[in-house]
Design an enzyme around this catalytic site. Sequence first.
Site, PDB file in Angstrom:
ATOM      1  CG  ASP A  42     -15.001  -8.288 132.573  1.00 56.79           C
ATOM      2  OD1 ASP A  42     -16.189  -8.121 132.913  1.00 56.79           O
ATOM      3  OD2 ASP A  42     -14.601  -8.152 131.401  1.00 56.79           O
ATOM      4  CG  HIS A  43     -13.583 -14.177 131.499  1.00 58.64           C
ATOM      5  ND1 HIS A  43     -12.951 -14.040 130.275  1.00 58.64           N
ATOM      6  CD2 HIS A  43     -12.616 -14.502 132.399  1.00 58.64           C
ATOM      7  CE1 HIS A  43     -11.652 -14.268 130.426  1.00 58.64           C
ATOM      8  NE2 HIS A  43     -11.428 -14.552 131.693  1.00 58.64           N
ATOM      9  N   GLY A 108      -7.239 -12.777 125.500  1.00 62.48           N
ATOM     10  CA  GLY A 108      -6.550 -13.693 124.608  1.00 62.48           C
ATOM     11  C   GLY A 108      -6.703 -15.166 124.931  1.00 62.48           C
ATOM     12  CD  GLU A 109      -6.480 -16.222 130.208  1.00 64.58           C
ATOM     13  OE1 GLU A 109      -7.621 -15.941 130.609  1.00 64.58           O
ATOM     14  OE2 GLU A 109      -5.512 -16.387 130.967  1.00 64.58           O
TER      15      GLU A 109
END
Length: 311
Positions: A42-43, A108-109
């Site tokens: 998921d993004h 967090g990426e």
Amino acid sequence: MTSEIQVGIALNDDFLEAGPAARRSQLAAMEAAGLDHLTVGDHISFHGGKGFDGFVAATAALATSDTLKVLMGVYLVGLRHPLATARQLATLSQLAPGRLTLGVGVAGEDRTEVANMGVDPATRGRRVDETLAVLRRLASGEVVDHDGEFYRFEGSRILPPPDPRVPIVIGGGGDVAVRRTVRYGDGWLGMWCSARRYAQTHQQLLDGFAESGRGGPTFAGLNIWVGLGADAGRARTRLGERMSALYNLPPEKFQHVSAAGTPDDVADFVASYVEAGARTITLIPVADSADEAIALSGEVRTRLRSVAAGS
């Protein structure tokens, strides 16, 4: 904690970009290969625009296959309102009861992805914690009043509640992930860690659950990128190229936490994580085709289960 090894696969774009017939064929091939689940990510807008919605991807798989389970690994719950997430969980539970596991992460990426959703990246962990607490209350089907740091609502209720309840597993690393898992989760979904670090975290979780008085954990997962093919060198090169393109980092950054080569080579590498406590393995494969990725991942599953049965 079950001793049985579950092995699944994440095909990402190869799955979503396939037409309906090809998607059905892929899912049938996964079942025929003995794979236990499909993992979807998921993004919203990752590193300049990449990504796909986890709930849409999960729905596509669950509605197409009658048996395959789906792990969302991981959903960025801190970027969505918890009531909307609770409703999506309830709806998918009606569609495919007992076949969904929700993995959650803090995003967090890529801090830009978080900020562009109107969320201060410094608050993302607290948002996830508040959301997880609310989701557990809403899963009961009871009326929920909530007045938190980020969300407020009165008289909210989600009916029908998921039956059975959708397991929630926590992604991430370090002491924060351990604390969050013990407090809110059914288990941990590891990634980007060595087998030694996985074993340390797994033991921390066992100790934490025992100290808290909660039953569990009931899930110990690992997502791992793998290059599959007869030529180990070529498999490693292609794996590095794919990961570098996605994460904007040099291939060397991933070598110690990924595997490449034949199914035997990959199974030997992943077996160290099984020894460390992992039970639900998701392979993120790079191969010559999606069909080959599925077939070779099935061979990895067969070898891992044989090793586990003989130990």
